[in-house]
Motif scaffolding. Sequence first.
Motif, PDB file in Angstrom:
ATOM      1  N   ALA A  87       0.828  -1.209   0.000  1.00  0.00           N
ATOM      2  CA  ALA A  87       0.000   0.000   0.000  1.00  0.00           C
ATOM      3  C   ALA A  87       0.863   1.262   0.000  1.00  0.00           C
ATOM      4  CB  ALA A  87      -0.930  -0.010   1.213  1.00  0.00           C
ATOM      5  N   LEU A  88       1.919   1.259   0.801  1.00  0.00           N
ATOM      6  CA  LEU A  88       2.804   2.422   0.834  1.00  0.00           C
ATOM      7  C   LEU A  88       3.556   2.589  -0.482  1.00  0.00           C
ATOM      8  CD1 LEU A  88       4.314   2.295   4.444  1.00  0.00           C
ATOM      9  CD2 LEU A  88       2.534   3.798   3.563  1.00  0.00           C
ATOM     10  N   ALA A  89       3.930   1.487  -1.130  1.00  0.00           N
ATOM     11  CA  ALA A  89       4.595   1.577  -2.430  1.00  0.00           C
ATOM     12  C   ALA A  89       3.656   2.176  -3.473  1.00  0.00           C
ATOM     13  CB  ALA A  89       5.075   0.200  -2.870  1.00  0.00           C
ATOM     14  N   ARG A  90       2.396   1.770  -3.443  1.00  0.00           N
ATOM     15  CA  ARG A  90       1.417   2.349  -4.377  1.00  0.00           C
ATOM     16  C   ARG A  90       1.242   3.838  -4.115  1.00  0.00           C
ATOM     17  NH1 ARG A  90      -3.931  -1.037  -4.031  1.00  0.00           N
ATOM     18  NH2 ARG A  90      -4.555   0.597  -5.516  1.00  0.00           N
ATOM     19  N   LEU A  91       1.213   4.230  -2.846  1.00  0.00           N
ATOM     20  CA  LEU A  91       1.105   5.649  -2.513  1.00  0.00           C
ATOM     21  C   LEU A  91       2.317   6.422  -3.019  1.00  0.00           C
ATOM     22  CD1 LEU A  91      -0.247   8.023  -1.049  1.00  0.00           C
ATOM     23  CD2 LEU A  91       0.923   7.276   1.052  1.00  0.00           C
ATOM     24  N   ALA A  92       3.509   5.870  -2.814  1.00  0.00           N
ATOM     25  CA  ALA A  92       4.731   6.538  -3.276  1.00  0.00           C
ATOM     26  C   ALA A  92       4.752   6.675  -4.789  1.00  0.00           C
ATOM     27  CB  ALA A  92       5.954   5.767  -2.791  1.00  0.00           C
ATOM     28  N   LEU A  93       4.319   5.638  -5.494  1.00  0.00           N
ATOM     29  CA  LEU A  93       4.261   5.706  -6.957  1.00  0.00           C
ATOM     30  C   LEU A  93       3.275   6.772  -7.413  1.00  0.00           C
ATOM     31  CD1 LEU A  93       4.389   1.921  -7.897  1.00  0.00           C
ATOM     32  CD2 LEU A  93       6.123   3.649  -8.423  1.00  0.00           C
TER      33      LEU A  93
END
Length: 529
Positions: free
Chosen positions: A9-15
């Motif tokens: 979820a955090l990776a998707r937010l960062a992207l």
Amino acid sequence: MSTFTGTRALARLALRLDRVRLTVWVLGLSVMPMGTAANYFKLYPTQADLEAVRGVLSNPSLVAMEGPLYGVSIGGLTAWKIGVTEFILVGLMSLLTVVRHTRTEEETGRLELLRATVIGRYAPLSAALLVTTLANVLIALLTALGLMATGLPVAGSVAFGLATGLVGLLFAGVAAAAAQLTESARAASGIAGAVLGGTYLLRAVGDTGPTWLSWLAPTGWGLALRPYAHERWWVAALFLVFAALFTAAGYALSDRRDVGAGLVPPRPGPAAGSPALRSPLALAWRLQRGLLLAWCVALALTGAVMGGAAHGIAGLESPSQQLTDVLERMGGSGALTDAFLAAIYGIIGMLAAAYTIQATLRLRQEEASGRVEALLSTPVGRVRWAAGHLVFALLGTALLLALAGVTGGLVYGAQSHDVGGQVARLLGAAMVQLPAAWVLAGLGVALLGLAPRLSTLTWAALIVSVLLFELGALFGLNQYLLDLTPFAHVPKLPGEAFTIVPILWLTLVAVLLGAAGLAGLRRRDMPVT
């Protein structure tokens, strides 16, 4: 709950947050090598043309700047020309991305809110590394495909793309470890950036002197993989091992600190404030002095190393037209040594401009953190607060350039037995870069005052300036496009006659941009986060 829970979820937010920024980085870094190769096919259509530059590019002075030429081919020439620049930029992209999604999120307090949800301890760092790894994999893949599309050999193209991606992965690991050491995102970026800059100087010294020093520099490893010159694939293992070590250190160190804290705690201040901190200028000095001191050391060393490298150009007995052409494409003009020094101090001017931007954007950092509200609740006005920091952005840059000019002049003067004359000449070559750096400071102030959320675009202006300086002449870009960077208008000293007109115009542009920014700062809401 796993310590990695929430990583996806955090990776998707960062992207999502970095979708534009990372797209520009990935496409820009992938296209540069391909464009360089395509232009070299035009410049050197036959093997005889390539052989003519073999001896030229093995000159120690050029090796210090760009690295050794391992293969006399279009591919080898491409790796020589763009390799070091590509490695430095991909390392910069990686360390900024990791710090932004780890330490910056902690410093602003957003990560603490996220950790109140179902988020594991390692999830933020893992997400930052995952996003950075994805960007580096794409850069490696697109770079290799682009080089193959120009007609270069597959093995060499894969090797160059692999080297680029691995440099990025290594500095992502460096940033992961640096982010655990300090409470400040700027300090974490500074630590990782100092490692990146230090590797450039180690490589420059090692490639022209004790060769073992080059093996201490990851940018040197990228060249040592030897794309298009009997590739040494085992070098890739060095990247993987050290990237894993730094990454593991980042995870291990994160276990030893609290959220929002760093392993190196800030020194406690005195119980009563010093009378010396009564003015905004004194407070700005307290906040800026560490950054300025670090940059002073870096620019003094750079000036000394590159000043010493210039002696190799002077030692040529029969300079060729090919060498003259190479130096002109690097931004120099005039006699060979003067052209080399002009190119060197053009690069040093852009390095000093990086400090200028950092010092200027400290204003934005103070605002985003909320600290400026307490300061402005006193009789201190906005313009007076901003002016305190801008004094160090402007005069600090002058100090850095003066140091680079003096140290370069001392080393080169000692080699040429003309210390007094060379110090004066190279001091002048350094100081003419100052108004161009001031333009970037003016741009930063204008964005801070008129569009604060876009203030980081000041860095984009510097990166564009670097790319136009490095590749503009090679690509045969229109002069109107090259003139977009302020450094294109700087007199190329030593070598050209000094003219005051471009200096005055650059200074005027810097003043107008700064005035517009300060006017906007007085009228807009604060803080804008």
